[in-house]
Design an enzyme around this catalytic site. Structure first.
Site, PDB file in Angstrom:
ATOM      1  N   HIS A 189       0.833  -1.203   0.000  1.00  0.00           N
ATOM      2  CA  HIS A 189       0.000   0.000   0.000  1.00  0.00           C
ATOM      3  C   HIS A 189       0.873   1.261   0.000  1.00  0.00           C
ATOM      4  CE1 HIS A 189      -3.703   2.264   1.385  1.00  0.00           C
ATOM      5  NE2 HIS A 189      -2.732   3.133   1.674  1.00  0.00           N
ATOM      6  N   GLU A 190       1.864   1.288   0.886  1.00  0.00           N
ATOM      7  CA  GLU A 190       2.732   2.468   0.949  1.00  0.00           C
ATOM      8  C   GLU A 190       3.548   2.603  -0.336  1.00  0.00           C
ATOM      9  OE1 GLU A 190       1.890   4.458   3.084  1.00  0.00           O
ATOM     10  OE2 GLU A 190       0.836   3.062   4.395  1.00  0.00           O
ATOM     11  N   HIS A 193       1.559   4.353  -2.855  1.00  0.00           N
ATOM     12  CA  HIS A 193       1.570   5.819  -2.764  1.00  0.00           C
ATOM     13  C   HIS A 193       2.805   6.373  -3.456  1.00  0.00           C
ATOM     14  CE1 HIS A 193      -1.984   6.170  -0.502  1.00  0.00           C
ATOM     15  NE2 HIS A 193      -1.526   5.700   0.636  1.00  0.00           N
ATOM     16  N   HIS A 199      -5.766   7.710  -2.484  1.00  0.00           N
ATOM     17  CA  HIS A 199      -6.803   6.834  -1.941  1.00  0.00           C
ATOM     18  C   HIS A 199      -8.071   6.892  -2.785  1.00  0.00           C
ATOM     19  CE1 HIS A 199      -4.754   7.097   2.215  1.00  0.00           C
ATOM     20  NE2 HIS A 199      -4.434   5.967   1.628  1.00  0.00           N
TER      21      HIS A 199
HETATM   22 ZN   LIG Z   1      -2.638   5.064   2.154  1.00  0.00          ZN
END
Ligand SMILES: [Zn+2]
Length: 458
Positions: A189-190, A193, A199
């Site tokens: 997830h990171e 980014h 999101h």
């Molecule tokens: Zn996030």
């Protein structure tokens, strides 16, 4: 030209300070305005079981006021852009074209290659991050390369939580994988980014799909739920299959040419075949293709394993109802679940249910509905009924529904006045983002891609 170290450090401190100052200002401003005029969900009832939050949100509780949307660190232009979007919303003014701090080629990694290094020497910690990278590499053409002399790169370090900059911001940028953040889902997830994913909850079309209970949001952090009109509705930051494959396979149902094997398509869950034209293979004893007729038919199964059905309408659409779902109860429906895809976009994650079926009728957007039952353990029972969509549909016998809110209760599917397609949001991620049943904040709904990566864990 390389700047002296001290200058760069000073710049980093200034920009960090600037971000914090702007974020505080933003949170203060946004908490004075309602997010939406929409009515709240009728299903807002106490949850009947404990929510399990496995996201970075839980781990970041201590730093929630220091990061944007629970785990992002933004640059000044990005923060400017966020504030500008908010101002445009509350004043009803149109956004100028100058807003380009969020979308655009300059924030992407050239040729999909991301140089990185590690700040800590802990090999176990490093391996977790490498594993997170491998998940992206397995599914896409994105490559990670240990940094040598590249100017722009990501430094992974062990900060006080799990967070990252968004996109390529220029020079050295940081991604923190702190203590407790070592889960593969959080790490990818990171990394998402750092690749440029925002999101899902900020998508300009998100109100079409979900209701947000503002009373559940941690006071003073309502700004985390602003939508941003400059985020692309597609939310796919990279053309995932491009640059490598040029076979023109014409993958169907949202599949794309597999960067690892250009002779085949990479298919969304539920689909298979060389071009994703077929339903995926099922465990023996379940799955298949069924035709909706102009009378109600029932589909039910108790088979443990992976079962995929395709409901087809020879012409028109399909109306269906979920009568029963009996799987292990889990607020994320993570391991055992029924998943239904009924929108026109089959690459979107379907909505999941495990122990509280969504009440009401749902109409497909296209002429097919994919029904997948995925489980490792019994029970894996579900019943749905379906019929060709038509104005003169005979009312079915009343369905028994003993649900008490819970997972699907947060969504308000089929509510009057709310778009019926709302289920195509990543349903499973919404409750996962809820911190607890005490009226705590909703955290984040991740991007579709992100969920896809999490689903293919292991
Ligand atoms: Zn996030």
């Amino acid at each position: 030209m390389e700047q002296p170290r001290g200058t760069r450090l000073a710049e980093a401190i200034v920009s960090e300070y600037e971000f914090q100052r702007m974020l505080t200002h933003f949170f203060r401003m946004t908490s004075k305005y309602k997010l939406t005029d929409k009515p709240q969900s009728n299903y807002a009832q106490p949850l009947s079981y404990r929510l399990v939050d496995r996201t970075e949100y839980r781990l970041n509780r201590r730093i929630l006021r220091k990061v944007f949307e629970s785990d992002m660190v933004l640059t000044k232009p990005q923060m400017d852009d966020v504030i500008e979007n908010f101002r445009a919303r509350v004043t009803g003014r149109k956004l100028g074209k100058r807003n380009a701090a969020i979308e655009g080629k300059e924030f992407r990694w050239p040729r999909g290659i991301v140089p990185y290094d590690f700040k800590e020497n802990d090999t176990e910690w490093q391996n977790t991050i490498l594993h997170g990278m491998s998940k992206w590499m397995k599914e896409t053409c994105i490559r990670f390369r240990r940094r040598t002399t590249e100017r722009d790169y990501v430094t992974f370090f062990r900060g006080g939580g799990c967070y990252s900059s968004v996109g390529r911001v220029g020079g050295r940028q940081y991604a923190s994988i702190g203590h407790g953040c070592e889960a593969p889902g959080i790490v990818s997830h990171e990394i998402g980014h750092a690749l440029g994913n925002w999101h899902e909850q900020s998508r300009p079309d998100r109100d079409k799909y979900i209701n947000i209970h503002e009373t559940h949001i941690l006071r003073g952090s309502q700004g985390n739920f602003e939508v941003r009109s400059d985020l692309e509705e597609t939310d796919i930051p990279y053309d995932l299959g491009s640059n490598i494959c040029k076979q023109n396979l014409n993958c169907e149902n949202g599949g794309y040419e597999n960067p690892k094997n250009c002779r085949s398509c990479k298919c969304p869950q539920g689909f298979g075949g060389k071009r994703c034209e077929r339903i995926a293979q099922s465990t023996p004893g379940c799955g298949g293709e069924l035709f909706a007729m102009n009378y109600w038919q029932t589909l039910s199964s108790t088979v443990v394993g992976e079962c995929h059905w395709r409901l087809l309408a020879p012409s028109g659409k399909i109306t269906f109802e979920v009568i029963e779902t009996k799987y292990e109860c889990d607020s994320s429906c993570a391991e055992n679940y029924l998943m239904i895809k009924h929108t026109a976009k089959m690459e979107q994650t379907g909505f999941r249910q495990c122990c509280n079926p969504v009440p009401g009728r749902i109409v497909s957007e296209g002429s097919q509905v994919i029904v997948s039952s995925v489980s490792n353990d019994a029970p894996a029972n579900f019943t749905i009924r379906y019929i060709l969509e038509s104005a003169s549909n005979v009312a079915p016998p009343p369905a028994e529904w003993g649900g008490h809110g819970g997972l699907t209760g947060l969504l308000g599917a089929n509510e009057i006045g709310i778009d019926n397609t709302l289920e195509n949001v990543v349903l499973k991620d919404l409750p996962r983002a809820l911190q607890s049943s005490r009226g705590a904040p909703i955290g984040s709904i991740f991007s579709l891609l992100d969920s896809f990566l999490k689903n293919s864990q292991g």
